[in-house]
Design an enzyme around this catalytic site. Structure first.
Site, PDB file in Angstrom:
ATOM      1  N   GLU A 176       9.277 -10.590  -9.606  1.00 54.19           N
ATOM      2  CA  GLU A 176      10.559 -10.401  -8.936  1.00 54.19           C
ATOM      3  C   GLU A 176      11.402  -9.409  -9.743  1.00 54.19           C
ATOM      4  O   GLU A 176      11.158  -9.182 -10.926  1.00 54.19           O
ATOM      5  CB  GLU A 176      11.298 -11.734  -8.826  1.00 54.19           C
ATOM      6  N   SER A 212      16.359  -9.579   5.270  1.00 55.71           N
ATOM      7  CA  SER A 212      16.580 -11.033   5.275  1.00 55.71           C
ATOM      8  C   SER A 212      17.595 -11.453   4.222  1.00 55.71           C
ATOM      9  O   SER A 212      18.556 -12.151   4.513  1.00 55.71           O
ATOM     10  CB  SER A 212      15.248 -11.757   5.055  1.00 55.71           C
TER      11      SER A 212
END
Length: 363
Positions: A131, A192
């Site tokens: 990430e 999103s």
């Protein structure tokens, strides 16, 4: 005659006694075997080292299976031609494991779910994370725990990321030029995880004033499936490959590579262009920094929409190169095992938090 009967009687009692003793012995042996060699009902047992590995196997202990996704213990050999690896989640093998792989997302903030036994001198701890620093908790106490990094950064010990590679053989392009006939959208964005503070949100709000943007995703109230995602990118001339950070080294994700695969031209917002160009041909994408403003970018995209020959130039790279994706999590654990198996040297890593979270020095 009475003497013969007496002898026969004694022999019969002796045989009965021996038979009884043998029965007791077999009952004891059966009980002992069940107690120590048979698993209790409804329990899961991990394969033991002696049962399932060959001599000189490298044991990689997955302290947590990444995102709970387990893999076949033989997958390294069958899928990546990496032999001699034994993958296991059995923590009883901790003292024998050559490497321990730990995914950052699974670590408790107080480190309470990490191994507590001393680390064997031969063992490497591998920190795995993919990430962005923007979306990652910084955990105190990690600096001196790990000695191997598995990450997308080029300076990680084990580098794993999508790549543009030379074609292994000359093959017909399955996307271009056929994809041009399917394009009925100019600019697309699927979003999103919206955050008003992110640069990508601010840039989008400005860009949409100057050009129509076809939007999908949870933020826009239009969640889509994987099939719809791929179909959408095929129909779009340009895709907004906007990352959630622009200040951290080498963070170039599938937001760039998926459009390249599916035949949309990525419009990148993230790290500086020179970092993108380490991984992607310079003429395969557009960077927002190429223009003085969002309006300037919009004008360029509108111009390319009318000039097909200029637009086609963004696909020239496909003649010689192709995108190689990463198989998650199988490739991650297998590359980690390969590293531990081949790198026997002593190593330390004592500045993990600084290395990963400090921003780019030069923008």
């Amino acid at each position: 005659m009475s003497s013969d009967k007496s002898s026969f009687s004694h022999l019969r009692y002796l045989l009965l006694f021996l038979s009884f003793g043998l029965n007791l012995f077999f009952v004891y042996v059966y009980s002992y075997w069940n107690q120590y060699h048979k698993s209790p009902p409804n329990t899961v047992t991990y394969p033991t080292f002696r049962q399932n590995t060959v001599e000189n196997s490298t044991i990689l202990l997955l302290w947590f299976w990444p995102f709970g996704l387990q893999t076949d213990s033989n997958i390294c050999s069958t899928m990546f031609n990496i032999d001699g690896c034994f993958l296991t989640g059995d923590r009883e093998l901790y003292d024998q494991a050559h490497g321990v792989l730990i995914n950052h997302r699974d670590i408790n903030s107080d480190l309470s779910n990490l191994p507590t036994s001393p680390r064997p001198f031969f063992q490497k701890w591998i920190w795995m994370h993919f990430e962005s620093p923007e979306n990652t908790r910084k955990i105190n106490g990690l600096d001196n725990l790990f000695n191997v990094t598995l990450n997308y950064r080029r300076d990680a010990d084990i580098v794993l990321r999508e790549q543009i590679m030379l074609k292994s053989e000359h093959t017909e392009d399955a996307i271009f030029p056929q994809v041009l006939d399917k394009k009925d959208k100019l600019v697309c964005w699927i979003m999103s995880n919206w955050n008003e503070r992110h640069e990508r949100a601010k840039f989008y709000n400005e860009l949409k004033k100057h050009i129509d943007i076809y939007t999908l995703g949870r933020h826009f109230g239009k969640e889509i499936s994987d099939v719809e995602y791929k179909e959408t990118l095929t129909r779009c001339k340009f895709y907004l490959s906007f990352e959630n950070t622009n200040i951290h080294y080498d963070y170039v994700t599938e937001k760039m590579f998926n459009p390249l695969i599916l035949g949309a031209v990525p419009v990148a917002l993230g790290v500086p262009r020179y970092i993108y160009e380490r991984f992607v041909p310079e003429d395969a994408f557009i960077h927002v920094s190429d223009f003085p403003s969002a309006q300037g970018l919009a004008q360029h995209l509108l111009s390319l929409d009318k000039n097909v020959e200029e637009y086609k130039k963004y696909f020239e790279w496909r003649k010689h190169f192709e995108v190689k994706l990463v198989r998650y999590p199988a490739e991650h654990v297998c590359r980690a095992c390969e590293y531990v198996r081949t790198k026997k040297d002593y190593q330390v890593f004592n500045n993990l938090n600084k290395w990963y979270w400090d921003p780019i020095d030069q923008l």
